[in-house]
Write an enzyme that holds these catalytic residues in place. Structure first.
Site, PDB file in Angstrom:
ATOM      1  N   CYS A   2     -59.191 -75.256 -50.782  1.00 15.48           N
ATOM      2  CA  CYS A   2     -59.184 -76.423 -51.653  1.00 15.48           C
ATOM      3  C   CYS A   2     -60.581 -77.036 -51.703  1.00 15.48           C
ATOM      4  O   CYS A   2     -61.457 -76.700 -50.906  1.00 15.48           O
ATOM      5  CB  CYS A   2     -58.187 -77.465 -51.144  1.00 15.48           C
ATOM      6  SG  CYS A   2     -56.484 -76.858 -51.033  1.00 15.48           S
ATOM      7  N   GLY A  28     -59.866 -74.012 -56.136  1.00 14.43           N
ATOM      8  CA  GLY A  28     -58.436 -74.198 -56.353  1.00 14.43           C
ATOM      9  C   GLY A  28     -58.119 -74.502 -57.792  1.00 14.43           C
ATOM     10  O   GLY A  28     -58.748 -75.376 -58.395  1.00 14.43           O
ATOM     11  N   ASN A 101     -58.355 -79.782 -46.853  1.00 11.48           N
ATOM     12  CA  ASN A 101     -58.669 -78.376 -47.094  1.00 11.48           C
ATOM     13  C   ASN A 101     -58.516 -77.634 -45.786  1.00 11.48           C
ATOM     14  O   ASN A 101     -59.188 -77.952 -44.804  1.00 11.48           O
ATOM     15  CB  ASN A 101     -60.106 -78.231 -47.626  1.00 11.48           C
ATOM     16  CG  ASN A 101     -60.560 -76.781 -47.686  1.00 11.48           C
ATOM     17  OD1 ASN A 101     -59.758 -75.881 -47.928  1.00 11.48           O
ATOM     18  ND2 ASN A 101     -61.841 -76.553 -47.459  1.00 11.48           N
ATOM     19  N   GLY A 102     -57.640 -76.637 -45.751  1.00 12.91           N
ATOM     20  CA  GLY A 102     -57.460 -75.860 -44.540  1.00 12.91           C
ATOM     21  C   GLY A 102     -56.001 -75.644 -44.215  1.00 12.91           C
ATOM     22  O   GLY A 102     -55.132 -75.722 -45.083  1.00 12.91           O
ATOM     23  N   TYR A 257     -66.943 -64.806 -50.475  1.00  9.68           N
ATOM     24  CA  TYR A 257     -66.157 -64.943 -51.705  1.00  9.68           C
ATOM     25  C   TYR A 257     -66.054 -66.362 -52.237  1.00  9.68           C
ATOM     26  O   TYR A 257     -66.294 -66.607 -53.408  1.00  9.68           O
ATOM     27  CB  TYR A 257     -64.757 -64.374 -51.460  1.00  9.68           C
ATOM     28  CG  TYR A 257     -63.810 -64.514 -52.641  1.00  9.68           C
ATOM     29  CD1 TYR A 257     -63.869 -63.615 -53.699  1.00  9.68           C
ATOM     30  CD2 TYR A 257     -62.856 -65.528 -52.688  1.00  9.68           C
ATOM     31  CE1 TYR A 257     -62.997 -63.729 -54.783  1.00  9.68           C
ATOM     32  CE2 TYR A 257     -61.996 -65.658 -53.761  1.00  9.68           C
ATOM     33  CZ  TYR A 257     -62.057 -64.755 -54.807  1.00  9.68           C
ATOM     34  OH  TYR A 257     -61.215 -64.878 -55.864  1.00  9.68           O
ATOM     35  N   THR A 303     -68.390 -62.821 -58.270  1.00 10.54           N
ATOM     36  CA  THR A 303     -68.867 -63.104 -56.921  1.00 10.54           C
ATOM     37  C   THR A 303     -69.781 -62.018 -56.366  1.00 10.54           C
ATOM     38  O   THR A 303     -70.648 -62.302 -55.540  1.00 10.54           O
ATOM     39  CB  THR A 303     -67.670 -63.294 -55.968  1.00 10.54           C
ATOM     40  OG1 THR A 303     -66.637 -63.985 -56.656  1.00 10.54           O
ATOM     41  CG2 THR A 303     -68.065 -64.080 -54.753  1.00 10.54           C
ATOM     42  N   ASP A 365     -67.962 -54.795 -55.303  1.00 10.41           N
ATOM     43  CA  ASP A 365     -67.149 -56.003 -55.253  1.00 10.41           C
ATOM     44  C   ASP A 365     -67.434 -56.747 -53.958  1.00 10.41           C
ATOM     45  O   ASP A 365     -67.993 -56.177 -53.011  1.00 10.41           O
ATOM     46  CB  ASP A 365     -65.657 -55.673 -55.352  1.00 10.41           C
ATOM     47  CG  ASP A 365     -64.840 -56.821 -55.939  1.00 10.41           C
ATOM     48  OD1 ASP A 365     -65.408 -57.912 -56.145  1.00 10.41           O
ATOM     49  OD2 ASP A 365     -63.637 -56.636 -56.201  1.00 10.41           O
ATOM     50  N   ASP A 366     -67.068 -58.033 -53.921  1.00  8.30           N
ATOM     51  CA  ASP A 366     -67.332 -58.821 -52.719  1.00  8.30           C
ATOM     52  C   ASP A 366     -66.448 -58.385 -51.559  1.00  8.30           C
ATOM     53  O   ASP A 366     -66.852 -58.409 -50.407  1.00  8.30           O
ATOM     54  CB  ASP A 366     -67.144 -60.317 -53.009  1.00  8.30           C
ATOM     55  CG  ASP A 366     -65.770 -60.607 -53.589  1.00  8.30           C
ATOM     56  OD1 ASP A 366     -64.803 -60.692 -52.820  1.00  8.30           O
ATOM     57  OD2 ASP A 366     -65.670 -60.732 -54.822  1.00  8.30           O
TER      58      ASP A 366
END
Length: 506
Positions: A2, A28, A101-102, A257, A303, A365-366
């Site tokens: 988030c 998000g 966030n988390g 990412y 990314t 790709d990442d």
């Protein structure tokens, strides 16, 4: 994952919180919310969707006040719906709103304690509401009519003693100010910015430094692991370390990412880190396959672009944008179901046949999580006429679920879980697959700031730094995070009208 914003200024803050949230939208896309305070009252708007869709002019006009917090969210463990949009609010003590966030790894235990011991009601199954009520309870036990900065720091210290996991939070106390804090390992990011105006100093807290940049704040510092900050309504900044034995071990997947490349996290430039990832990957390709003929290196947008450019430069191979992206499709990593992810990949990317036809192509790709995206892109490359399709991941194999706030799928849905590199290569349909080495990935981040104690690399090595994760916890997460469980949860929410409890809105 988030995005968070908290702001205390000398004028209405909602427009700037809105602007900051738009540049954190990558963190998000499920829901967004803003809470502001003026005259002893909260004003709130939150709902499902992108920032631009949740907030209209009439909403912004009613979000008055010089203090506020904002949040962008994607669902964790299958949870979704407007009732779970943040910030959350409790009226006691003082009136507190909080955004998080988390992930709290002991949220079930804490929810039981809140009900049985603290006599607090939880309206949702969100661990963010758990975190809010833990903080509110600890502040209330101090019994102060008017809380001071010291009281807020005392409450945060109690939060750190009770809560486990990776978390960063911003909160708003009616008539008092905005606070923020970060878990004792600093797993989830949080930064502070300052801005001088003719009316005085203004301060802002955010998940990433880019949010500060967009509204004209100067990066001041990272919130340290276990640290809390409080900006009172007069605009004074207070800071204190609230956790003993704190150690800085941020999530390395942020650098792979999630974070924007123009962000600075814990003194580490995400952009330069991704450049180093590309260089390290190139050296591994040269070491393992010195005779491999590659005509062109093509990133899978967006990314991986920086790592792919750096890799191409190091190998002296042409770099080309061979995949065109539809900017109006969300990130497939956070799509809620496998069928939606499969459909969205074809809608999201389209190949440029000229860059593929008859060529040996290295796609970069990442990372590779489920393998859904890369498998379909490899099919696209072959359909566009590629002679050989090689695939490079700027991250090591993702073999384990994340428990600190990144809603990765269950272990059984991770393509690299219990599989060799050769088996993954066969499953995605590549002619050759190369992963970044974990030691190299760590070095790429650590070179940006040698003072960082280490990194949370649990998705790669299965080592959970909080020390409280056992197999029973992972089995529980396996059940909650599987696509079948998430689909069942969405059906339940639809049957309930998408509501889990009361939803306040302006």
């Amino acid at each position: 994952m988030c995005g968070l914003v908290g702001l205390v200024a000398k004028s209405d803050v909602a427009p700037e919180i809105y602007d900051a949230l738009t540049v954190l939208q990558h963190r998000g896309q499920d829901a967004a919310g803003i809470v502001t305070c003026v005259g002893g009252k909260f004003s709130q708007r939150k709902g499902e969707g992108l920032v631009r869709d949740v907030f209209r002019q009439q909403h912004m006009q009613r979000l008055g006040g010089p203090m506020g917090i904002g949040h962008v969210r994607y669902p964790t463990a299958g949870s979704s719906g407007t009732a779970l949009a943040q910030p959350f609010y409790v009226n006691s003590p003082y009136g507190i709103a909080l955004a998080h966030n988390g992930n709290l790894t002991n949220s079930e235990q804490l929810a039981q304690e809140l009900f049985q011991d603290d006599l607090r009601h939880l309206n949702t199954d969100s661990d963010s509401e758990v975190l809010l009520n833990i903080f509110a309870h600890e502040l209330q036990t101090l019994g102060k009519l008017s809380p001071s900065a010291d009281d807020i720091f005392t409450a945060v210290a109690s939060v750190h003693r009770r809560c486990r996991g990776g978390y960063a939070a911003v909160g708003l106390l009616v008539n008092y100010g905005v606070f923020g804090f970060r878990d004792p390992f600093g797993i989830r990011p949080l930064v502070i910015g300052a801005r001088k105006t003719h009316a005085g100093e203004e301060y802002m807290i955010a998940s990433e430094s880019v949010a500060l940049d967009v509204v004209g704040f100067t990066f001041l510092d990272d919130v340290g692991p276990g640290e809390a900050v409080f900006i009172d309504q007069e605009g004074k900044l207070h800071r204190r370390q609230c956790a003993p034995n704190a150690t800085l071990r941020p999530c390395i997947f942020e650098h792979v990412y999630f974070a924007r490349p123009d962000s600075l996290m814990d003194g580490i430039s995400v952009y330069k880190t991704r450049m180093r990832q590309g260089e390290a990957l190139a050296k591994k390709v040269r070491r393992l396959r010195p005779d491999l003929h590659i005509d062109v290196i093509i990133p899978i947008p967006d990314t991986s672009r920086i790592a792919a450019q750096s890799m191409a430069y190091e190998l002296n191979i042409k770099f080309r944008e061979g995949l065109m992206k539809n900017r109006y499709i969300g990130r497939t990593f956070i799509m809620p179901g496998q069928s939606e992810r499969k459909k969205s990949v074809r809608q999201k990317l389209n190949p440029v046949p000229l860059e593929f036809s008859g060529k040996n192509v290295m796609l970069v790709d990442d990372s590779i999580v489920r393998g859904t995206t890369c498998r379909q892109i490899i099919e696209m490359a072959r359909d566009a006429g590629a002679a050989n399709v090689y695939f490079a991941s700027a991250a090591p194999p993702v073999r384990y679920p994340n428990v600190y706030g990144i809603d990765m799928p269950s272990a059984s849905e991770l393509i690299a879980h219990n599989r060799s590199v050769e088996e993954v290569c066969e499953l995605i349909g590549a002619d050759w697959l190369v992963y970044q080495d974990l030691d190299d990935l760590i070095r790429c981040s650590h070179d940006g700031n040698p003072h960082v104690d280490g990194f949370d690399c649990s998705v790669f090595n299965g080592e959970y730094i909080t020390g409280d994760i056992d197999q029973s916890y992972l089995d529980r997460q396996e059940f909650l995070r599987s696509d079948d469980a998430q689909n069942e949860r969405r059906v339940e929410l639809q049957a309930e009208g998408g509501m889990v409890g009361l939803h306040n809105d302006v």
